[in-house]
Write an enzyme that holds these catalytic residues in place. Sequence first.
Site, mmCIF file in Angstrom:
data_model
loop_
_atom_site.group_PDB
_atom_site.id
_atom_site.type_symbol
_atom_site.label_atom_id
_atom_site.label_comp_id
_atom_site.label_asym_id
_atom_site.label_seq_id
_atom_site.Cartn_x
_atom_site.Cartn_y
_atom_site.Cartn_z
ATOM 1 N N ASN A 39 -81.648 17.956 -72.892
ATOM 2 C CA ASN A 39 -81.017 16.993 -71.991
ATOM 3 C C ASN A 39 -79.676 16.578 -72.595
ATOM 4 O OD1 ASN A 39 -80.583 15.203 -69.946
ATOM 5 N ND2 ASN A 39 -81.995 13.631 -70.702
ATOM 6 N N LYS A 94 -76.581 14.748 -72.815
ATOM 7 C CA LYS A 94 -75.995 13.519 -72.247
ATOM 8 C C LYS A 94 -74.577 13.337 -72.796
ATOM 9 C CE LYS A 94 -80.583 11.712 -73.098
ATOM 10 N NZ LYS A 94 -81.389 10.593 -73.539
ATOM 11 N N HIS A 136 -85.435 10.307 -64.654
ATOM 12 C CA HIS A 136 -85.266 10.086 -66.102
ATOM 13 C C HIS A 136 -85.194 8.588 -66.388
ATOM 14 C CE1 HIS A 136 -83.480 9.992 -70.106
ATOM 15 N NE2 HIS A 136 -84.086 11.161 -70.274
ATOM 16 N N GLU A 158 -92.469 10.687 -70.737
ATOM 17 C CA GLU A 158 -91.559 10.142 -71.733
ATOM 18 C C GLU A 158 -91.772 8.634 -71.842
ATOM 19 O OE1 GLU A 158 -87.858 12.622 -72.386
ATOM 20 O OE2 GLU A 158 -87.519 11.715 -70.460
ATOM 21 N N GLY A 170 -84.634 7.951 -77.675
ATOM 22 C CA GLY A 170 -83.496 7.487 -78.460
ATOM 23 C C GLY A 170 -83.251 8.352 -79.686
ATOM 24 N N SER A 221 -87.836 11.191 -78.749
ATOM 25 C CA SER A 221 -87.663 11.339 -80.206
ATOM 26 C C SER A 221 -88.384 12.543 -80.800
ATOM 27 C CB SER A 221 -88.081 10.049 -80.921
ATOM 28 O OG SER A 221 -87.211 9.000 -80.553
ATOM 29 N N GLY A 248 -83.517 15.080 -76.180
ATOM 30 C CA GLY A 248 -82.177 14.518 -75.995
ATOM 31 C C GLY A 248 -81.351 14.674 -77.259
HETATM 32 P P1 PGA Z 1 -84.446 11.738 -77.221
HETATM 33 O O1 PGA Z 1 -84.199 11.764 -75.640
HETATM 34 O O2 PGA Z 1 -84.953 13.101 -77.614
HETATM 35 O O3 PGA Z 1 -83.099 11.428 -77.793
HETATM 36 O O4 PGA Z 1 -85.435 10.679 -77.498
HETATM 37 C C1 PGA Z 1 -85.160 12.268 -74.756
HETATM 38 C C2 PGA Z 1 -84.608 12.371 -73.354
HETATM 39 O O5 PGA Z 1 -83.450 12.055 -73.125
HETATM 40 O O6 PGA Z 1 -85.320 12.761 -72.442
#
Ligand code: PGA
Length: 271
Positions: free
Chosen positions: A9, A11, A105, A186, A192, A232, A253
């Site tokens: 993902n 971002k 999401h 999730e 995060g 995470s 993420g």
């Molecule tokens: P993360 O994000 O792996 O940084 O916790 C997960 C996501 O954005 O779905």
Amino acid sequence: MAREIFGANLKMMYKIPENGCSFYELDKIVRGYEKNNVTSNNQHEVILFAPFTHLDHLSDLLSRLTIKLSLGAQGVSEYESGAHTSEISPLWLKELNVTNVLIGHSEVRKKYEELTSGAGQEKINGLFNRQILNALKKGLRVIYCIGETEDERNSGVTEEVIKRQIAQGLASLIPMYFKDIIIAYEPRWAIGGNRPIPKPQQIESIHRRILGWMLHQGHPNIEDLAILYGGSINSDNTKEIMSLKNVNGGLIGSACLDPVKFRNIVNYKAD
Ligand code: PGA
């Protein structure tokens, strides 16, 4: 279950170099995937979820790489056409070789919750439902994200919240559409990159309940349903998470921005 599924993902967390552009930075990440052989193969499928503005560029880039990655959008309109400024039709996504879309999401849910002062769960799930139906009708595969907030978890209503997200978000789906639905569980408090994550037995328990709710929702071939865990995931916890019953992949993420970290996740070695 067939292949495991790992979603990156992407971002706005990667840095844009001075005098550079975000496409350049994204290219670096994806070329890093190529260098580290992050690719779909017989064991797993890898999907890149990118912002709308980057999909055309990525679609072109992916056609020139030796690795195989599927392309996904991070949202889609509930409309197919019409006067809807700023909305993105699923038909346009298909034109760019996008085959997947993330819906619901947690960062999107949060935004809508803020707009509705948290009082509009049914409305928010209803909007996701219309987006999901629109995407499925146009032949996109949907990764529907569900999960509880920290407050909901502390108040002991996790199961209630997720059950409602499934019932309302996936309402009116005819049986043939379920084959194009993937669920990403999730827990919102775990998203995060560096947050505490649920205990293994908690993940297993929720994934088992999700199977039951999806069956109740009308899924005609429940053994084909993929349920991803997200929140995470990193190279250290992947093996344990992936060893859990009914965990069929991950949505990543933060760690996907580093090709080596992402490779270690996607190419984890099971015992
Ligand atoms: P993360 O994000 O792996 O940084 O916790 C997960 C996501 O954005 O779905």
